[in-house]
Write a protein that holds these residues in place. Sequence first.
Motif, PDB file in Angstrom:
ATOM      1  N   THR A 186     -85.274   7.392 -19.072  1.00  0.00           N
ATOM      2  CA  THR A 186     -86.333   6.752 -18.291  1.00  0.00           C
ATOM      3  C   THR A 186     -87.343   7.779 -17.790  1.00  0.00           C
ATOM      4  OG1 THR A 186     -84.772   5.035 -17.580  1.00  0.00           O
ATOM      5  CG2 THR A 186     -86.811   5.262 -16.321  1.00  0.00           C
ATOM      6  N   LEU A 187     -86.833   8.894 -17.246  1.00  0.00           N
ATOM      7  CA  LEU A 187     -87.739   9.941 -16.766  1.00  0.00           C
ATOM      8  C   LEU A 187     -88.603  10.476 -17.905  1.00  0.00           C
ATOM      9  CD1 LEU A 187     -88.658  11.755 -14.425  1.00  0.00           C
ATOM     10  CD2 LEU A 187     -86.854  13.376 -15.089  1.00  0.00           C
ATOM     11  N   THR A 188     -88.017  10.621 -19.087  1.00  0.00           N
ATOM     12  CA  THR A 188     -88.769  11.104 -20.244  1.00  0.00           C
ATOM     13  C   THR A 188     -89.880  10.125 -20.612  1.00  0.00           C
ATOM     14  OG1 THR A 188     -86.834  12.280 -21.086  1.00  0.00           O
ATOM     15  CG2 THR A 188     -88.584  11.805 -22.658  1.00  0.00           C
ATOM     16  N   PRO A 199     -97.113   3.945 -23.257  1.00  0.00           N
ATOM     17  CA  PRO A 199     -97.487   2.985 -22.214  1.00  0.00           C
ATOM     18  C   PRO A 199     -96.517   3.098 -21.042  1.00  0.00           C
ATOM     19  CG  PRO A 199     -96.273   1.884 -23.958  1.00  0.00           C
ATOM     20  CD  PRO A 199     -96.484   3.289 -24.430  1.00  0.00           C
ATOM     21  N   PRO A 200     -96.774   2.418 -19.944  1.00  0.00           N
ATOM     22  CA  PRO A 200     -95.820   2.423 -18.837  1.00  0.00           C
ATOM     23  C   PRO A 200     -94.479   1.853 -19.282  1.00  0.00           C
ATOM     24  CG  PRO A 200     -97.914   1.464 -18.166  1.00  0.00           C
ATOM     25  CD  PRO A 200     -97.971   1.611 -19.649  1.00  0.00           C
ATOM     26  N   PRO A 201     -93.385   2.323 -18.728  1.00  0.00           N
ATOM     27  CA  PRO A 201     -92.078   1.781 -19.116  1.00  0.00           C
ATOM     28  C   PRO A 201     -91.957   0.319 -18.703  1.00  0.00           C
ATOM     29  CG  PRO A 201     -91.867   3.239 -17.206  1.00  0.00           C
ATOM     30  CD  PRO A 201     -93.258   3.386 -17.711  1.00  0.00           C
ATOM     31  N   PRO A 202     -91.461  -0.553 -19.586  1.00  0.00           N
ATOM     32  CA  PRO A 202     -91.304  -1.970 -19.237  1.00  0.00           C
ATOM     33  C   PRO A 202     -90.144  -2.164 -18.262  1.00  0.00           C
ATOM     34  CG  PRO A 202     -90.408  -1.548 -21.424  1.00  0.00           C
ATOM     35  CD  PRO A 202     -91.037  -0.267 -20.977  1.00  0.00           C
ATOM     36  N   LEU A 203     -90.411  -2.854 -17.165  1.00  0.00           N
ATOM     37  CA  LEU A 203     -89.413  -3.064 -16.120  1.00  0.00           C
ATOM     38  C   LEU A 203     -89.132  -4.552 -15.944  1.00  0.00           C
ATOM     39  CD1 LEU A 203     -90.870  -0.625 -13.418  1.00  0.00           C
ATOM     40  CD2 LEU A 203     -89.251  -0.094 -15.249  1.00  0.00           C
ATOM     41  N   ASP A 204     -87.903  -4.878 -15.504  1.00  0.00           N
ATOM     42  CA  ASP A 204     -87.580  -6.271 -15.214  1.00  0.00           C
ATOM     43  C   ASP A 204     -87.988  -6.610 -13.788  1.00  0.00           C
ATOM     44  OD1 ASP A 204     -85.604  -5.295 -13.515  1.00  0.00           O
ATOM     45  OD2 ASP A 204     -83.939  -5.773 -14.858  1.00  0.00           O
ATOM     46  N   ARG A 208     -85.995  -2.507 -12.974  1.00  0.00           N
ATOM     47  CA  ARG A 208     -85.135  -1.700 -13.845  1.00  0.00           C
ATOM     48  C   ARG A 208     -85.736  -1.622 -15.240  1.00  0.00           C
ATOM     49  NH1 ARG A 208     -79.968  -5.412 -12.376  1.00  0.00           N
ATOM     50  NH2 ARG A 208     -81.516  -6.900 -13.104  1.00  0.00           N
ATOM     51  N   PRO A 209     -85.503  -0.526 -15.972  1.00  0.00           N
ATOM     52  CA  PRO A 209     -85.953  -0.451 -17.361  1.00  0.00           C
ATOM     53  C   PRO A 209     -85.337  -1.582 -18.183  1.00  0.00           C
ATOM     54  CG  PRO A 209     -85.294   1.719 -16.565  1.00  0.00           C
ATOM     55  CD  PRO A 209     -84.887   0.740 -15.510  1.00  0.00           C
ATOM     56  N   GLN A 210     -86.168  -2.386 -18.810  1.00  0.00           N
ATOM     57  CA  GLN A 210     -85.680  -3.568 -19.531  1.00  0.00           C
ATOM     58  C   GLN A 210     -84.780  -3.212 -20.695  1.00  0.00           C
ATOM     59  OE1 GLN A 210     -89.080  -5.849 -20.766  1.00  0.00           O
ATOM     60  NE2 GLN A 210     -89.475  -6.682 -18.736  1.00  0.00           N
ATOM     61  N   TRP A 211     -85.129  -2.134 -21.416  1.00  0.00           N
ATOM     62  CA  TRP A 211     -84.352  -1.811 -22.614  1.00  0.00           C
ATOM     63  C   TRP A 211     -82.949  -1.313 -22.272  1.00  0.00           C
ATOM     64  CZ3 TRP A 211     -87.721   1.511 -20.365  1.00  0.00           C
ATOM     65  CH2 TRP A 211     -87.336   2.849 -20.211  1.00  0.00           C
TER      66      TRP A 211
END
Length: 345
Positions: A186-188, A199-204, A208-211
């Motif tokens: 996630t930090l990477t 792009p920005p990390p997708p969050l729920d 939280r990171p969705q993936w």
Amino acid sequence: MTSENGFEEIHVLWISEGMSCDGDTVSVTASGQPAIEDVVNGLIPGLPKVHLYNKVLSPTVGGEEFLAPFRAAARGDLEPFIFVLEGSVPNEKINGDGYWSSFGNHPDTGEPLTLNWWIDRLAPRAWAVVAAGTCAAYGGIHAMAGNPTGCMGLADYLGADFRSAGALPIVNVPGCPVQPENFMETLTWVLRHAAGGAPPPPLDDMLRPQWIFGRTVHEGCDRAAYYEQGDFAKDYNSPKCQVKVGCWGPVVNCNVPKRGWMGGIGGCPNVGGICIGCTMPGFPDKFMPFMDTPPGGSLSSMMIKPYGAFIRRMRGITNDTLNREPKWHHDREVLTSGYDPRWRP
């Protein structure tokens, strides 16, 4: 330092003076994909140059030398930076005559500077804000019923609609402690976004990171087939489904059975441990008492029992059949495989 598309250099200010055991920092040092050393040493393509400030991983002797970049960032003299918080946020409005948690002292008065003082100054200036572990994300152990500190997660303190200087919401990476690769991956992503390469990390909806948290423990568990067959463990020595001995896996968002813990090995159900929901916003209160059958576990296991018993029996018959070689495997003087080509010369 910036380029046309993003930052070429960035600081990571990591404070673990939340109500914490430093377990998340210790856990992250076990990451291998990527390793925190590789990120700091510039071995990951596409990332900006990273300057990491973390008390456990710091080469300084501590004191003012270690605090210097934090003080500079609080004054607005250090940017861009990512603010990482480890540990839950206490409520300093109910601290009586003292304080719950501090990080350094005021240079003029010598009075302790509370964690909340730092959050108030660092979070709005940070290009991104990341909560490392369940305590920072949702309050965790220190926020459980009966606690005297009024602890909470970072989003509870800053507000769910908080946006960083980089226009990002808080990025929550829960876990007690956080799974090493979950955090570093996630930090990477955040760092690559800072460099302009992602792009920005997708969050729920719980940030939280969705993936990572889009599936349940049960969906990635090697024991899930036993559940489907209605075959349940009665003790912790069994390789079967552990729902009846307290596992919350079917309703907990976590990827540990798939990812493992260190080097792809380990993870609670993988080594005979039950899932107690440590990545969830309701942890620990909604999962106690640990090791009791979860609510609904008795009903679901009872309903699947007749189906599972029938399916298990049918599969046993099929398995027995498939363990026998075809009848045309012989060395007699006649071909009995059914070979009958449509075209002959």
